[in-house]
Motif scaffolding. Structure first.
Motif, PDB file in Angstrom:
ATOM      1  N   ILE A 137       0.839  -1.204   0.000  1.00  0.00           N
ATOM      2  CA  ILE A 137       0.000   0.000   0.000  1.00  0.00           C
ATOM      3  C   ILE A 137       0.872   1.251   0.000  1.00  0.00           C
ATOM      4  N   SER A 138       1.967   1.210   0.753  1.00  0.00           N
ATOM      5  CA  SER A 138       2.905   2.340   0.768  1.00  0.00           C
ATOM      6  C   SER A 138       3.501   2.571  -0.617  1.00  0.00           C
ATOM      7  N   LEU A 139       3.871   1.483  -1.297  1.00  0.00           N
ATOM      8  CA  LEU A 139       4.448   1.597  -2.643  1.00  0.00           C
ATOM      9  C   LEU A 139       3.417   2.103  -3.648  1.00  0.00           C
ATOM     10  N   ILE A 140       2.179   1.652  -3.518  1.00  0.00           N
ATOM     11  CA  ILE A 140       1.105   2.129  -4.399  1.00  0.00           C
ATOM     12  C   ILE A 140       0.893   3.626  -4.210  1.00  0.00           C
ATOM     13  N   THR A 141       0.889   4.070  -2.962  1.00  0.00           N
ATOM     14  CA  THR A 141       0.698   5.499  -2.662  1.00  0.00           C
ATOM     15  C   THR A 141       1.801   6.334  -3.282  1.00  0.00           C
ATOM     16  N   VAL A 142       3.048   5.903  -3.089  1.00  0.00           N
ATOM     17  CA  VAL A 142       4.191   6.634  -3.653  1.00  0.00           C
ATOM     18  C   VAL A 142       4.123   6.625  -5.176  1.00  0.00           C
ATOM     19  N   SER A 143       3.752   5.486  -5.752  1.00  0.00           N
ATOM     20  CA  SER A 143       3.667   5.370  -7.217  1.00  0.00           C
ATOM     21  C   SER A 143       2.620   6.321  -7.791  1.00  0.00           C
TER      22      SER A 143
END
Length: 365
Positions: A137-143
């Motif tokens: 979820i953190s990576l999706i947000t940053v992406s």
């Protein structure tokens, strides 16, 4: 995993709804204190924080409500139904005119709106929460944030023009909205709740989801330190990014997501310390509003539009008549009179919320 209701989340939700009603109901739009208006283009006023705060809280609520849910057809059905309800209520607000339920020209009815965006964001953030780990979820947000920055700042428009952050015409957000929505926008070339801007607003809610995960782990004092420390980090990153990628609510810029998320976390950390760490319930009035948040907001919008539509005479509607006869004619400071009108409207909805709470009437949307 905690199952106890977190008082600070209710407090923040209630504060946000009260702020929404306050900024949406001045006595006259010609005389409003600057903090109660949106920034003209770039920048951040207290009013610009209201909507992202609510989407942030939607994310927290998802993490709390679905923490033990299985991602199956039953769960997805409930999520989809709730999302459609929110979108439907938003469209109903847009359709509400003096001729309701008869619409003269469906070709110009506005399609986007606050509740529509909340519905879409709720759907996307819920599905992401149910299917991905905290790290993912953190990576999706940053992406989402980095991808939106690259699109809106460096990718040429289909007409070959280089996108600009400096106006509300030559940018990807308005370009997409204009070609998809046409006359179904708030203004001819602009809608603050348009389609493309909904994508980074999902990141706003995902910040809330990640915050909800913090709230369902570890000890109260450790959670307080994490919330406070993360809020300062996000504020630092957001204002630094603003140097290259301006904070802008209209396009929901990535720097706006980070900065508004930082402010939301900071306010939450304060309410969490008071309500949940020290267990001092000094803000119960906001809990009353929180328990019927969507319904109170919906009613405030419908009733406000009704007051503008109901004619008292040839020159005044009900809104203007109330404002002039109860306040403006007796208070020389027009901005103060305009503010007091909005404040009185808030008072009415606080009373309604209190009544519903005492009667144990809670509307589920």
């Amino acid at each position: 995993m905690t199952t106890q209701r977190i008082q600070s989340v209710d407090t923040l939700r209630g504060i946000t709804i009260v702020a929404m009603i306050l900024v949406n109901n001045p006595g006259t739009w010609n005389k409003v204190y600057a903090p109660l208006l949106h920034a003209d283009w770039h920048g951040l006023t207290p009013t610009d924080l209201v909507f992202p705060f609510f989407l942030f809280i939607v994310g927290i609520s998802i993490a709390l409500a679905y923490q033990n849910k299985t991602p199956d057809n039953k769960t997805y059905k409930k999520i989809i139904v709730r999302s459609l309800k929110l979108i439907g209520l938003g469209l109903l607000i847009n359709l509400f005119t003096p001729n309701f339920p008869f619409i003269e020209d469906l070709g110009t009815v506005r399609i986007p709106g606050v509740l529509q965006r909340i519905g879409i964001v709720f759907l996307a953030a819920s599905i992401i929460f149910l299917n991905f780990s905290t790290k993912a979820i953190s990576l999706i947000t940053v992406s989402i944030l980095v991808g939106y920055y690259l699109l809106t700042g460096f990718t040429p428009l289909p007409n070959g023009a280089i996108p600009s952050f400096e106006n509300n015409l030559n940018n990807w957000s308005n370009f997409v909205d204009y070609h998809l929505l046409g006359k179904h926008m708030w203004r001819e070339f602009y809608d603050p709740e348009g389609f493309l801007g909904t994508i980074p607003s999902i990141a706003t809610s995902l910040l809330g989801v990640l915050t909800g995960k913090i709230l369902t782990s570890t000890t109260k004092y450790k959670k307080e330190k994490i919330l406070l420390g993360t809020s300062f980090l996000l504020l630092l990153l957001g204002y630094l990014w603003n140097l290259w990628y301006p904070i802008n609510k209209a396009t929901w810029s990535s720097s706006y997501v980070i900065t508004s998320g930082g402010w939301a976390l900071l306010i939450l950390s304060i309410t969490y310390y008071i309500n949940d760490v020290k267990e001092k319930n000094i803000s119960k009035i906001f809990t009353y509003v929180s328990r019927n948040a969507i319904v109170v907001y919906f009613l405030s919008m419908i009733i406000a539009k009704s007051f503008y539509h109901i004619k008292i005479n040839d020159t005044q509607n009900l809104h203007g008549w109330l404002y002039n006869n109860l306040l403006a004619n007796f208070i020389g400071d027009t901005k103060l009179a305009s503010f007091l009108y909005a404040f009185s409207v808030v008072g009415c909805y606080l009373f309604l919320s209190f009544y519903l709470y005492r009667k144990k009437i809670f509307f589920k949307v």
